[in-house]
Every structure is written in C-alpha cells, then in structure tokens.
Design a protein around this motif. Structure first.
Motif, mmCIF file in Angstrom:
data_model
loop_
_atom_site.group_PDB
_atom_site.id
_atom_site.type_symbol
_atom_site.label_atom_id
_atom_site.label_comp_id
_atom_site.label_asym_id
_atom_site.label_seq_id
_atom_site.Cartn_x
_atom_site.Cartn_y
_atom_site.Cartn_z
ATOM 1 N N ASP A 71 41.738 38.699 43.924
ATOM 2 C CA ASP A 71 42.067 39.975 44.385
ATOM 3 C C ASP A 71 42.045 39.951 46.010
ATOM 4 O O ASP A 71 42.847 40.972 46.492
ATOM 5 N N PHE A 72 41.407 39.061 46.540
ATOM 6 C CA PHE A 72 41.399 39.342 47.962
ATOM 7 C C PHE A 72 42.600 38.931 48.567
ATOM 8 O O PHE A 72 42.804 39.441 49.994
ATOM 9 N N GLY A 308 38.010 33.014 47.315
ATOM 10 C CA GLY A 308 37.550 34.230 46.407
ATOM 11 C C GLY A 308 35.869 34.491 46.598
ATOM 12 O O GLY A 308 35.318 34.231 45.454
ATOM 13 N N ILE A 309 35.609 34.908 47.733
ATOM 14 C CA ILE A 309 34.182 34.923 47.776
ATOM 15 C C ILE A 309 33.441 36.431 47.406
ATOM 16 O O ILE A 309 33.870 37.388 47.878
ATOM 17 N N ASP A 315 27.324 49.777 48.609
ATOM 18 C CA ASP A 315 26.838 50.587 47.264
ATOM 19 C C ASP A 315 26.318 49.535 46.364
ATOM 20 O O ASP A 315 26.160 49.694 45.064
ATOM 21 N N GLY A 316 26.089 48.230 46.530
ATOM 22 C CA GLY A 316 25.657 47.275 45.691
ATOM 23 C C GLY A 316 26.623 46.656 44.827
ATOM 24 O O GLY A 316 26.446 45.457 44.116
ATOM 25 N N GLN A 317 27.913 47.027 44.779
ATOM 26 C CA GLN A 317 28.980 46.351 43.929
ATOM 27 C C GLN A 317 29.305 45.191 44.967
ATOM 28 O O GLN A 317 29.074 44.915 46.148
ATOM 29 N N PHE A 318 30.248 44.173 44.304
ATOM 30 C CA PHE A 318 30.821 43.093 44.863
ATOM 31 C C PHE A 318 32.321 43.071 45.164
ATOM 32 O O PHE A 318 33.024 43.677 44.146
ATOM 33 N N GLU A 319 32.895 42.851 46.190
ATOM 34 C CA GLU A 319 33.967 42.993 46.692
ATOM 35 C C GLU A 319 34.599 41.267 46.838
ATOM 36 O O GLU A 319 33.735 40.731 47.169
#
Lengths: 782, 54
Positions: A71-72, A308-309, A315-319
């Motif tokens: 996705d990055f 893709g790290i 907010d605690g979510q990962f991107e």
C-alpha cells in the motif's frame, strides 16, 4: 526424479493440488502450486508452453510465500521520490523483480496490461531484472505490485534515475555512436582502398583516395577521441599505458594521410587504422558492459526487502511506509521472519534474532524489551515493536558497507599485465625508431626517413594486443557468469592468478552457516512415528533448530498428522498433542507424555567438500587459513577436521581484526559471506562472497559465487591462471606480427596493402587464440 | 557516362542515411538494453485468451 512443474526443482515429496488442473501435476511447494493456479485462472497458461520451449537464463528457485504489503506504493511522498510523471498524467516506476529467469517470465511480465487494471505498459529489462511499469492516472501501483508478487515476482521499487546515472547513460550512448561511425568508416574506407590496391588509376585513384580521407578522418578524430583522452591522461600521470602507442599510431596515420592527400600521393593507412579503432572500441565496450552486468543496480537500496514497513501512527493504528520515510523515534512493527530494517531499541515484545549477517553466528540470540537491535538481523518468532534510531545508510550495517566502498580506493592496486607490457613495448618502439633514424638519416635523407619512421610507428601499433586482452577477459568473465561465478572486473582475474594466501571465514563458508542435525536417536519410538511427530510438530516452526529437524526428516517421507494445542515458546521449545499423546521437543530431547523418547544433536555442520577443497588449495600452491569470530574451541575443532595445522587458523577475530589480518596485499584472497565479513572482503586483494545476500555481498566483494560450496574457489584460481596463460600467449602472437611488420619496414617492403593484410590477420589470430583457450580451460567450462 | 558516377553518390547517400539512422536510434536509447529484445523477438504477440475461451 520428477520436477516441479513451475520451478523445475527436483522433487523428493511432491505436492499435489485439489482441483482438476493441479491434481495431475507435481509441485515442490504450495508457493509454486498457488502461482500455477493463479496463472491458469487468469488465462495465462501459455506461460508453461513458452517455458518448455525456451531455455532459462538463470537458475530457478521455488516460489517463496511472503507477506505482501504494497500500500505504501501509492503514498504521495513516496511517489514524489520514486515515480516519473508524464504530461498526459501517466506515471511510471521501475521495479526490481525477484525471480526473473527466462523468456516465459518476460512474456508474463510484459503482458501485465492485459490482466492488471490501470496498467498501460510494462517493459522488462532481462539483464537488470528491472520492469518499468506505466500506470494510467487512475491506476494504483499497489494493485500491480500485488499481481506481480502473486505470480512469483516480488517487486521492489527502484529510485528514480539520478544525475549520475543519467550521465553514465549518456556516456554509454556516446560510445555506441562512436563505434557506429568507426564501423561505417572502416567499411567504406576499405572499399575504396581496395579499389586503389586493385589498380585504379588517374582521376579515379585520386577520387577514391579522397573518399578514404573523407571517411577516415571522422574515424580517427571523433571515434578515436577516447584513446587520445586516455593517452593524455596517462602521460600526465607519467604512465605509459597501452593507449599511448595506439594514439601515436592513429595521430601519425592521420597526419600522414592528410599530408599525402594534399600533395597528391594516393597512399594512406586509413583502412587499417579505422578498422582498428572500430574493433578496439567494440571490445572495450563489451568488456565494460560485461563488468557492469554482474552487479545489482547500484540504485537498489540494500534494504529492499523491507519496503512495506508498518509504522505506528499517533492513534495507535499502523500504516505502511517505505524505509526511506522513517524518522528517528518512529515505532515500527516487525513481524516474525522479517528482517529488521533499522537500528533501534525494542519497545515491546520478546523474540529471538538471527544475527548471522552481522556477527556470523548462526545460533539465535534472545531479545527482549529495552535491548538494542540492528538492521540486517532477522526476527525469528515473536512480533516486536521497535523504536527507530537510525535507518538505511546510517545503520551499523549501512556504515559498514559504506566504509567498504570507501575503503576500496585503498585496495592495493596491481600493475596489470597490460600496463607492464605497454610500458616495455612503447619504449622498444621508440628505441627502434631512434636506431632506424640514426642509421638511415644520411643515407635516405630526412624526408624519407621521417616518412618511414612514421610508418614504423603506425604498423607497430599494438592492435592485436589491445584487442586480444579485453577479448580474453570478456570470454572468461562471461563464461564464469554462466557458471554462477560473478566476477566484477578483469583486474580481479589477474589478481586471482597471482594469489598466494587464501583466508576462509568459518561460518557459512566452511560450514553451512545454519544449524544442522548431526544425529537423531530414538529411545523407544519407531523411526517412522518419530519422523512423523517431528515433521508435524515443527511444521510451522521458525526456529532454526525446528527447521533443521524438519529438513532432516523430510527425506523419510513423513505423513501428515493433526496436531492439537500446538505451542511454541521462546526458551521452552515446541509442544503439542498428536493422536492423544503429548509431545515436546526441547533442548535436544524429545518427550512423549513426559518420558524421553528420543534425543538429537545439532551443530553448524562442516561442508562435505571442505577438506577436499583445502587439499586442492594446497595442491595449487596456496596457503589456506581459517578466520573466525567464534570461540577458540569451536574454531580449532573445525580447523582440525578440515585439515589445517595449528598455525593456520585464528579464532575470536572481530571484523576489524579480520581486516587487519587479511591486510592490504594484492595477493591475498578472502572468502566469506556478505556483511559480517564485508570489511575483510573489501580489504583483501580479492574478496570472494560465497552465497549469502547477493546485494550486500556484491557491494563488498569482487567475486560473487551463486552456488554454495568451496570448490568454486579452486575453480576460480585455476580459471584465472589459465586465462593469464592465454593472455601471455596472445602477447607472443601479436608481437610476432608486429615483428613481421617491422622487418617489412626495415627492408623497405612496407606498403599500406601489406599493413592492411597483416592487421586483420593478427586480430583474427588472437581472436581464435582467445576462443580456443587452453585444454584446462576447455575442461573447466564443460 | 560510367555507371559508377551514379552508383557511387547513391552508395554514399545511402550510407549516410544509415549512419544517421543509427546515430538517432542510439541517442534515442534504443540500444540501452541489448539483452531483452533478442528474447522478446521470439514471442508471439497474441492477445490473451479470455477464461471462457479456454
């Protein structure tokens, strides 16, 4: 032995699928099976027809299943750095693709527009394994990356071409243009020169001569420019490189030809000289291309496995982000089996790490919160949250590689054979001219003497030599590459031929570098049951011992059994219930319901061919020596088992110590695997990287060996020695031709026609000599 | 008039054209990749079969 339908790997336990298509074909693993199904589902089954018909360029490997996070790729800050946008809104990115081997792969990748929405065009460069994918404005790169990965070609984005690369590219194109002009000139000049030799008279002769000048001048000025530049440069540095006599011959030929045309004499050496320029430029061009080919593109970031790290947001979510976009203080999540992309500190999580890339130790290191971790190590079984301290080039690994690259300038250079020869050669030619001049000045008069001296300089042009040497190296380098020995340059071959000491790293070079099972003894279970239990209990284990056990029992064709309540905990081994019995594998023992039923031992096994390789090295007159960072007892054990005496090993050596021991002498060879030996590999006369991560190893080493094992080293030494034999033979041959020309000059029989015959004859002879090689070389290439 | 008086200029012009074409294509980057085109040559340029056609 049957082969996997997809990757041609020899099969021990074939895997079959469930549906009609896959039931009939054997596969080596689920990865290959999945790709097979995917291909047929998309109507791409032709892939296998093409694969059957055509050969492969590179060895195939089974498909690895990997987590795919792309996705990055559509993130705008990422696209700014990596994508090229065109006026019509389409964007393109270059991707380095893993697993490209053959024509069928080319077909598949370039058909991308037909089965992936949004893709306008896909163009693959087979040599570099780089695909340029052009996307419509509404397309998403993540989609096409996923498609490519699904089909077995994990893509890694490559940075947009920078200025340096553009300059290099322009230079290559310029060279090609020069070659084209020289070739056209040579052909045409020869045409008109031959008519003069055949007896054209009067007006025709003058006109044809004019034409030879017309074509010859561009060849001897525009095309020959690189020679003049190089000769000037070397003279400024007080070195007589081989381009000096060549440039001299070309310039003399040019002046004489023009002068003769001006005074009406229809005689010049443009035909021989333009052909010479053409052939020389061509051979150097191919040598340079060959030397570049062996390297992975320098614009691939070493950390290409980790684009893709997963970074934690506020907010605690990962991107998902690319490693380039990480900042100090970011917290990233590293899943099991992933490689750490950064240096940092563990914030949360417990796991083991495989640090062999950095330390050479195969044994896993336990890691917990608060401890420092380094890029290049592999996370084994637990998920870790890591706070970033430094990334990419600033990591410890990145700095090691950078220092290796910088230290290259301090690698001891050798005076190449070519350089030695050209020095003596040039001086001899000058001496000869002087002798001739002195002897004949009064007899023939100044004009005739000067003219003859000029002709002497022209015909003693070391063309055969200058041609033969690159040709010989081209042949060796390309044949070696086909064999899986990637040699960086011709100088490396010379150094290998002169090598005297060979330093060997222990872990991964002399040993397998992985944990291997040395014995498995059952204390009560049937062998069959034991292998079944091990196979199924360790089926999803990522611990080195677990995978080693699994590999060990694979050949016994274990059957699949259901495991309940499977648990694997760091430090506690693995356990589970199979058919009502509770089994546990821990600390080299296997327990069933609390009773010990088997034990095994594991160690980093020595390669089977190691003792033989040591023997061969000695037979070749080389002094082998074992270097390792491991403790004395282990190293001594290994040294003795492969046949080394007490003086021939050194233990507990840090990377800096290794580099010092190897020291900057040009006759040392260091054999190691990649990063943890990087500094030593860079410092040695010749650094040979044996397997390991290719991009890291190639940055550090001069030779990369694709197949594991030590016999490649002895082969390399032999190949290099035999190549130098051919080079020396070519020297003798070309000198013979030069001598013939000199005799012709001194006896007054020289004419452009004779020169025009001798030159191609000499070139052909050395060409054939290079192709024919030596008996040993022919045997080695079989 | 000898035929060579026609042929020679013709040959020269033709030669110049080809050299020009080569220089143009080299500058255009058509020779950057020497490995792939010779493999691509061997492929048929057929559109993919759709799933239902199989």
């Amino acid at each position: 032995m049957s082969k996997c339908v997809h990757c041609d790997e020899a099969l021990v336990i074939p895997v079959y699928g469930d549906d009609d298509a896959t039931r009939a074909h054997p596969f080596c693993c689920v990865g290959c099976l999945t790709v097979f199904q995917a291909l047929y589902a998309k109507g791409l089954g032709e892939f296998y027809d093409i694969k059957e018909r055509m050969g492969t360029l590179r060895k195939r490997r089974p498909i690895e299943e990997r987590a795919q996070r792309y996705d990055f790729l559509d993130d705008s800050s990422f696209l700014e750095k990596y994508a090229t946008t065109r006026a019509n809104g389409s964007r393109s990115i270059e991707f380095y693709l893993e697993g490209v081997h053959c024509l069928a792969c080319l077909w598949l990748v370039e058909k991308l527009p037909e089965y992936c929405p949004g893709v306008l065009k896909a163009k693959l460069d087979l040599e570099r394994s780089v695909a340029t994918v052009t996307l419509a404005p509404e397309g998403r790169f993540a989609d096409c990356a996923r498609e490519l990965a699904l089909l077995g070609y994990p893509p890694h984005p490559v940075k947009r071409e920078d200025e340096l690369r553009q300059l290099q590219r322009q230079e290559e194109r310029a060279t090609l243009m020069r070659i084209g002009v020289a070739g056209a000139a040579a052909g045409n000049v020869m045409l008109y020169a031959v008519s003069i030799y055949a007896g054209a008279q009067g007006g025709y002769a003058t006109f044809f001569n004019f034409l030879t000048v017309l074509f010859g001048v561009p060849a001897l000025t525009y095309s020959a420019w690189p020679f003049y530049q190089s000769a000037w440069f070397s003279l400024k540095n007080r070195v007589l490189s081989i381009d000096v006599p060549i440039s001299l011959a070309l310039l003399m030929g040019l002046t004489m030809g023009l002068y003769n045309a001006a005074i009406g004499v229809n005689e010049n050496y443009f035909d021989s000289l333009s052909a010479l320029v053409f052939l020389l430029l061509l051979s150097r061009y191919f040598l340079r291309r060959l030397q570049q080919r062996g390297l992975t593109p320098s614009d691939i970031n070493f950390f290409h496995r980790q684009e893709g790290i997963e970074r934690r947001k506020a907010d605690g979510q990962f991107e998902q982000v690319h490693v380039d976009l990480l900042r100090q203080g970011d917290v990233i999540r590293v899943a099991p089996e992933e490689m750490l992309p950064v240096d940092g500190q563990v914030v949360e999580g417990v796991s083991h790490l495989n640090a062999s890339l950095l330390t050479g130790e195969a044994a896993p290191v336990s890691i917990r919160s608060g401890e420092k971790v380094f890029a290049g190590t592999q996370n084994l079984e637990g998920t870790l949250l890591v706070s970033v301290e430094s990334a990419a080039g600033k990591t410890r690994l990145g700095r090691i590689l950078k220092s290796v690259e910088d230290g290259w300038a301090s690698k001891a250079p050798i005076v190449t054979f070519t350089a030695q020869v050209s020095r003596y050669f040039t001086l001899s030619v000058f001496a000869l001219s002087a002798v001739y001049g002195i002897l004949n000045w009064s007899v023939l008069g100044p004009e005739r003497t000067i003219e003859t001296i000029i002709i002497l300089l022209i015909v003693t042009c070391p063309c055969a030599l200058a041609l033969a040497i690159p040709l010989t190296f081209i042949r060796t380098l390309s044949l070696a590459a086909h064999r899986g020995l990637v040699i960086k340059s011709d100088e490396v071959v010379e150094k290998l031929a002169r090598a005297r000491t060979v330093f060997l790293d222990k872990t991964g070079t002399v040993t397998h570098g992985r944990v291997g099972i040395t014995h498995l003894a059952s204390l009560g279970l049937t062998r069959h049951l034991l292998t079944d239990v091990i196979w199924n209990l360790e089926s999803t284990s990522r611990h080195p011992v677990g995978t080693a056990l699994r590999e060990y029992v694979r050949a016994a064709r274990p059957s699949s059994l259901k495991v309940q309540d499977r648990q694997e905990r760091p430090g506690h081994g693995v356990e589970g219930i199979i058919e009502g019995v509770h089994y546990r594998i821990h600390r080299e023992k296997i327990w069933a319901d609390g009773v010990e039923v088997a034990n095994f031992s594991c160690e980093d096994r020595i390669r089977d061919d190691a003792p033989e390789a040591i023997r061969q090295l000695r037979a070749l007159g080389l002094a082998p020596m074992l270097l390792s960072g491991d403790n004395r007892a282990t190293v001594q054990n290994v040294a003795e088992r492969i046949g080394l005496s007490n003086q021939e090993w050194k233990a507990e050596a840090m990377p800096e110590d290794k580099a010092a021991i190897v020291h900057a002498k040009s006759d040392t060879v260091m054999v190691g695997d990649g990063a943890n030996d990087a500094v030593a590999l860079g410092r040695a006369g010749v650094g040979i990287a044996v397997a390991g991560a290719m991009d890291i190893s190639l940055r550090a080493a001069d030779v990369y060996v694709t197949d594991p094992g030590l016999d490649a080293v002895t082969d390399l030494i032999e190949i290099s020695r035999e190549t130098m034999k051919v080079v020396r033979r070519n020297l003798v041959l070309s000198l013979l031709y030069n001598a013939t020309s000199v005799v012709a000059v001194f006896t007054g029989h020289i004419t452009p026609l004779i020169a025009a015959v001798i030159m191609p004859l000499s070139s052909l002879t050395v060409l054939l000599s290079s192709v024919w090689g030596t008996q040993k070389l022919r045997a080695l290439w079989k | 008039m000898e035929v060579i008086e026609i042929l020679l200029p013709l040959a020269l012009i033709l030669g110049a054209l080809f050299v020009g074409a080569f220089l143009w294509s080299a500058r255009n980057g058509q020779y950057d990749d020497l490995e792939t085109p010779r493999h691509r040559l061997l492929l048929d340029d057929q559109p993919l079969m759709k799933k239902d056609d199989q």
